[in-house]
Design an enzyme around this catalytic site. Structure first.
Site, PDB file in Angstrom:
ATOM      1  N   GLU A  91       4.578 -96.159 -32.671  1.00 18.50           N
ATOM      2  CA  GLU A  91       5.458 -96.971 -33.523  1.00 18.50           C
ATOM      3  C   GLU A  91       6.568 -96.136 -34.152  1.00 18.50           C
ATOM      4  OE1 GLU A  91       3.348 -99.235 -36.496  1.00 18.50           O
ATOM      5  OE2 GLU A  91       5.201 -99.985 -37.392  1.00 18.50           O
ATOM      6  N   LYS A 146      -2.896-101.657 -43.171  1.00 18.71           N
ATOM      7  CA  LYS A 146      -2.333-101.308 -41.857  1.00 18.71           C
ATOM      8  C   LYS A 146      -1.347-100.158 -42.032  1.00 18.71           C
ATOM      9  CE  LYS A 146       0.444-101.532 -38.118  1.00 18.71           C
ATOM     10  NZ  LYS A 146       1.705-100.801 -37.901  1.00 18.71           N
ATOM     11  N   ASP A 153     -12.494 -90.302 -33.070  1.00 21.59           N
ATOM     12  CA  ASP A 153     -12.791 -91.679 -32.682  1.00 21.59           C
ATOM     13  C   ASP A 153     -12.082 -92.638 -33.640  1.00 21.59           C
ATOM     14  OD1 ASP A 153     -13.945 -94.181 -32.275  1.00 21.59           O
ATOM     15  OD2 ASP A 153     -15.907 -93.347 -31.781  1.00 21.59           O
ATOM     16  N   HIS A 159      14.148 -99.231 -39.961  1.00 20.57           N
ATOM     17  CA  HIS A 159      13.624 -99.439 -38.610  1.00 20.57           C
ATOM     18  C   HIS A 159      14.741 -99.613 -37.594  1.00 20.57           C
ATOM     19  CE1 HIS A 159       9.284 -99.874 -38.625  1.00 20.57           C
ATOM     20  NE2 HIS A 159       9.338-100.466 -39.805  1.00 20.57           N
TER      21      HIS A 159
END
Ligand code: NAD
Length: 423
Positions: free
Chosen positions: A83, A262, A278, A376
């Site tokens: 991202e 998130k 992991d 962004h």
């Protein structure tokens, strides 16, 4: 005839044979097949030792985040992530946190939990006590399974037993509390749980089904905190109230909390992946911990201190190792650990918690100030330009013209690209 995904002996084929089978199944071109067969860093042999049915390896960009100080030490953070903006955002926030000395982090120690589930006994409460009577014997049985771990000062530390009321009747669930030192410890504790199972059946008179670790690793918490001085946060101190308010929103509303967390995981998962750990285990633990009060809540807290500075903190399970699993096998993971300069799993967890808090700071500041889209836009515009077919210098030119025109869209990118090419 429809193609069948039933390919006998697929797992016994060589990589080349498997690739040919997939090529036939999915009509891959020779150029596409060439992508599958390539592996610059990991190599097919190592990949095949890691998972089954290998046909290739999957690359992600690895970016380095500068600017962070964790426990007084300057650190560079390697992030493996797809991202855009994650790396840049953390670098910005890391710079802001330097105003308060960086991040201060600690852990509760590398303690994992394994569960042994017994069912079908008529006296579950007495069965619980019968298990607890054998605490020392249980610890000895577990520790016999892993002399290496015990030799390093780890091993089973304690035993806890819970009686759960379930839809299929009472369950007696034994928890093994295990110090896994520098390993994530899944294999280590699973082996112990399996070795203990027949004994539990004998002592309880019940039947044991599951014997496996819990990913809700709430004995393996990592914590970090930071102070951002009020004059070190752009565009100005007023944004601090916005950040505290954004946190309060997440603390009241699971719809917001999911997005808040998130953002934290943008930093955490990318570092977990970069170090060969992991990420599913860490993510499962994070979200289960976030929901432990019965409502899903943020993993961080943001406050304003008496001086008007911004204060952030994080606490969450981080089951990460620096030995075992892929950490020691993947050349890039080994390199990431060297860049981080960590020698203990706890130190890796500390830096990871700091990375999560730092990423959250970046996201909340942007949200409370200019909004996410501005930052962004540049990388996003480049992605759109590439999707529209731009290559080489065209990518930058198309992206810039879209941003200048205030419209970053595929149709606009195509239009600009065809104009460029005509010219
Ligand atoms: P591992 O079994 O590869 O290595 C751990 C072992 O290494 C220890 O048992 C110990 O004997 C030895 N060791 C050597 N030096 C050590 C040190 N300094 N500290 C601690 N141990 C040391 O790895 P693991 O950490 O037990 O298991 C991790 C793997 O298990 C990961 O690949 C994970 O994906 C996988 N896994 C996860 C789950 C889950 O999360 N639910 C379940 C099963 C397997």
């Amino acid at each position: 005839m429809a193609r069948s995904s039933r390919i006998p002996g697929f797992h016994q084929m060589t990589v080349e044979e498997r690739i040919r089978a997939v090529q036939e199944f999915a009509d891959l071109t020779d150029d596409e097949v060439a992508i599958l067969g390539r592996s610059a860093v990991l190599g097919m042999e190592t990949a095949q030792r890691m998972i089954e049915n290998v046909v290739g390896t999957f690359e992600l960009p690895l970016g380095i985040v500068p600017n962070l100080i964790v426990n007084g030490r300057e650190v560079l953070i390697p992030l493996a992530v797809e991202e855009s903006s994650v790396v840049a955002a953390m670098a910005n926030a890391g710079k802001m946190a330097r105003s308060g000395g960086g991040f201060f982090a600690s852990t509760s120690g590398p303690i994992m939990i394994a569960q042994v589930q017994a069912v079908g006994m008529s006296d579950p409460f007495a069965a619980k006590i019968r298990i607890l009577e054998r605490r020392d014997e249980i610890i000895a049985i577990c520790n016999e399974q892993d002399p290496v771990l015990v030799g390093l000062g780890g091993g089973c530390r304690d035993v806890e037993v819970r009686v759960l009321d379930s839809s299929v009747g009472p369950m007696v669930v034994t928890h093994l509390i295990v110090d896994t030192r520098d390993a994530m410890g899944a294999n280590a504790v699973n082996t112990m749980a399996e070795a203990l199972a027949p004994h539990i059946e004998k002592w309880t008179g019940g039947r044991v089904f599951l014997r496996i670790l819990s990913n809700l690793a709430d004995r393996r918490l990592a914590r970090a905190r930071c102070v951002v001085k009020k004059d070190a946060i752009p565009p100005g101190p007023h944004v601090i109230d916005g950040i505290v308010c954004a946190w309060a929103f997440a603390d009241t509303d699971p719809y917001r909390a999911a997005t808040h967390n998130k953002g934290i995981m943008n930093g955490i998962s990318a570092l977990v992946v970069a170090t060969g750990n992991d990420f599913r285990a860490v993510e499962a633990g994070a979200h289960a911990f976030a929901a432990r009060t019965g409502r899903y809540r943020p993993l961080t807290k943001w406050e304003k201190n008496a001086d008007g500075d911004l204060v952030g903190s994080i606490e969450m399970p981080l089951a990460m190792g620096i030995v075992g699993g892929a950490t020691a096998v993947h050349p890039m993971a080994k390199l990431a650990l060297k860049i981080l300069g960590v020698t203990r799993a706890t130190e890796l967890a500390e830096i990871t918690a700091a990375a999560g808090l730092c990423q959250n700071l970046a996201a909340l500041r942007v949200l409370a100030a200019e909004g996410v889209q501005k930052g962004h836009m540049k990388l996003h515009a480049k992605n759109i330009a590439m999707m529209a077919g731009a290559t080489g210098d065209e990518i930058e030119q198309v992206a810039e013209r879209m941003i200048r025109g205030g419209k970053v869209r595929m149709d606009v990118a195509r239009e600009i690209l065809s104009e460029l090419r005509k010219a």
